[in-house]
Design an enzyme around this catalytic site. Sequence first.
Site, PDB file in Angstrom:
ATOM      1  N   GLU A 189       0.805  -1.212   0.000  1.00 23.88           N
ATOM      2  CA  GLU A 189       0.000   0.000   0.000  1.00 23.88           C
ATOM      3  C   GLU A 189       0.840   1.264   0.000  1.00 23.88           C
ATOM      4  OE1 GLU A 189      -4.319   0.622   1.661  1.00 23.88           O
ATOM      5  OE2 GLU A 189      -2.796   1.083   3.130  1.00 23.88           O
ATOM      6  N   GLU A 265      -7.333  -7.325   0.537  1.00 27.58           N
ATOM      7  CA  GLU A 265      -7.573  -7.323   1.983  1.00 27.58           C
ATOM      8  C   GLU A 265      -8.995  -6.863   2.187  1.00 27.58           C
ATOM      9  OE1 GLU A 265      -5.093  -5.333   4.690  1.00 27.58           O
ATOM     10  OE2 GLU A 265      -3.243  -6.237   3.965  1.00 27.58           O
TER      11      GLU A 265
END
Length: 610
Positions: A189, A265
């Site tokens: 990320e 996720e």
Amino acid sequence: MNAVSRRSFLGAAAGLAAASTVFAGPAEAAGRGGLTVSGEQFLLDGKPFRIISGAVHYFRIHPDQWRDRLERLRALGLNTVETYVAWNFHQPDPGRPDFSGWRDLPKFIRTAGEVGLRVIVRPSPYICAEWEFGGLPAWLLADRDLELRCADPKYLKAVDAWYDHLVPRLAALEAHRGGPVIAVQIENEYGSYGNDTSYLAHLRDSLRARGLTSLLFAADGASDFFLRFGSLPGTLEVGTGDGNPLPSLAALKKFQPGKPVMMAEFWDGWFDHWGEQHNTRDPQQMAGYIDTLLATGASVNLYMACGGTNFGFTSGANTSGTTYQPTVTSYDYDSPVGEAGDLGAKFTALRAVIGKYTALPPGPVPGRSARLAPQTVKPDSSASLLESLPALSKVVRSAQPLPMEKVGQATGLIHYRTHVQGPHSGTLGIHGLGDRALVFAGGKQVGVLDRNTPDATVDVEFEEESNQLDLLVDTMGRVNYGPYLADRKGIDGWVAMNTQQKLFGWEIRPLPLDDLSTVHFTPGSAAGPAFHRATVTIDRPADGFVALPGWEKGVVWLNGFNLGRYWDRGPQRTLYAPEPLWRAGHNELVVLELHQPGAALEIRAEADLG
């Protein structure tokens, strides 16, 4: 994992992460199988494949329990598992990385394959994951000129040296070589952190240069802002988030049309900070979200499928820059497979939904683990921490206090001592405290300072014959998310009387507390910060939980193994003590209580997470 953009920064600082996938790797080009991309589909060995995965971290589960937890995830209906690789777990100091015992990552991957699961690996140097320093090794912070998570030459040199050891081990387990690994993450990320695409390209090229041929992935929160900053040409962006998945899926399709859509996720629970509420999520609502997601044809990775435990000093922390929030020891995460392997309502609800989209494994689901019978034990001996300093550590002398990283220490506690000319009195403050300091003047505790109140002071008074100043710094987890990653521990600054009079001439004792064999216990209960020892007798090993009613704050060891931190501010009230750590007969519990000990310890059969 990381956090969701719709939350406050502190929430975000706790959780956003994802996975993404590079379109065509060498394996695809050579036609050798593995996971590939064809239009809006994933293909596995050339056949359509929908990833129904769950996150499980080998470093948060005792290795003797890896197979049990993986079998439970397979029973959930998953066809894949995903794991981060925690760099600092393998290389806590700059020496050669360790891949033995608990750190045998290849064994974990092979075990997953034996259970019937494919594996997604996320070996980014940085993992977040509510893990100490986001998986980065603390020794990187010893060099103030080193910049993290970018193309700084010093940082890249350390990463490349780590990859020299790690990547060949992963490459040997790739699908086209007969192993279970089907995809590998580039970075974690990055769009939430920086914009150095040359750094991302370096990581990609480093993985390839060391023999990795699997589909690569990098990941970002499912919004245009995060996706744009974290994307790398030639990679497939996948998302992270929670709640109704449709907006996230729409953002992914808009950002990268014509490619597979995956929530790499999807947060089915959440983690806890000390002093805050325990987080749970409704099982039926979560099952409904997964049903909605799978009905679109998208792939998913549940974060977490099995959370595990932040044993020892491995839990991380979040910060806004002014408010520091350390993460608790349990990483149960309200996941479908609990910290001790329990299968509750969320497991049942999610399994029913997953069964609509894929064939579930035959046979019954695994049963509950054996549990210890409840009992209460009292400590029979103790040892003062301050009196044990010579047995625990060697002195480092410095004009100024030094942070842990400068004395070669990764985690634990650290002690500072100096002498003040007396008689003298006034206020004492610490600049650059990480994270709590117990202050002793002339051997008497006079107060506690905390990084969340950086301007606070304590009153001290020194008599001419009693001028010793002791600071015992209780460190919590390093920040694991956001721009404040360089979170040095101990004292990274100075100590001053009356605001501006600096104190010099320090004796520093690192206290990693990884070996307590030199501590000398005597009968009775020592005052102040002290180790307290009790004996627990059991017939046979089983899972259990240690509760400390009446105790305030400290650390617990079972037969020499650090179970983690406890704190009476909650929400967590018990520490998980897995079966492999117990032995039939006598077991030793040691508690380092920093403030006031309780009268007894309790062994329980059930967790209390608040």
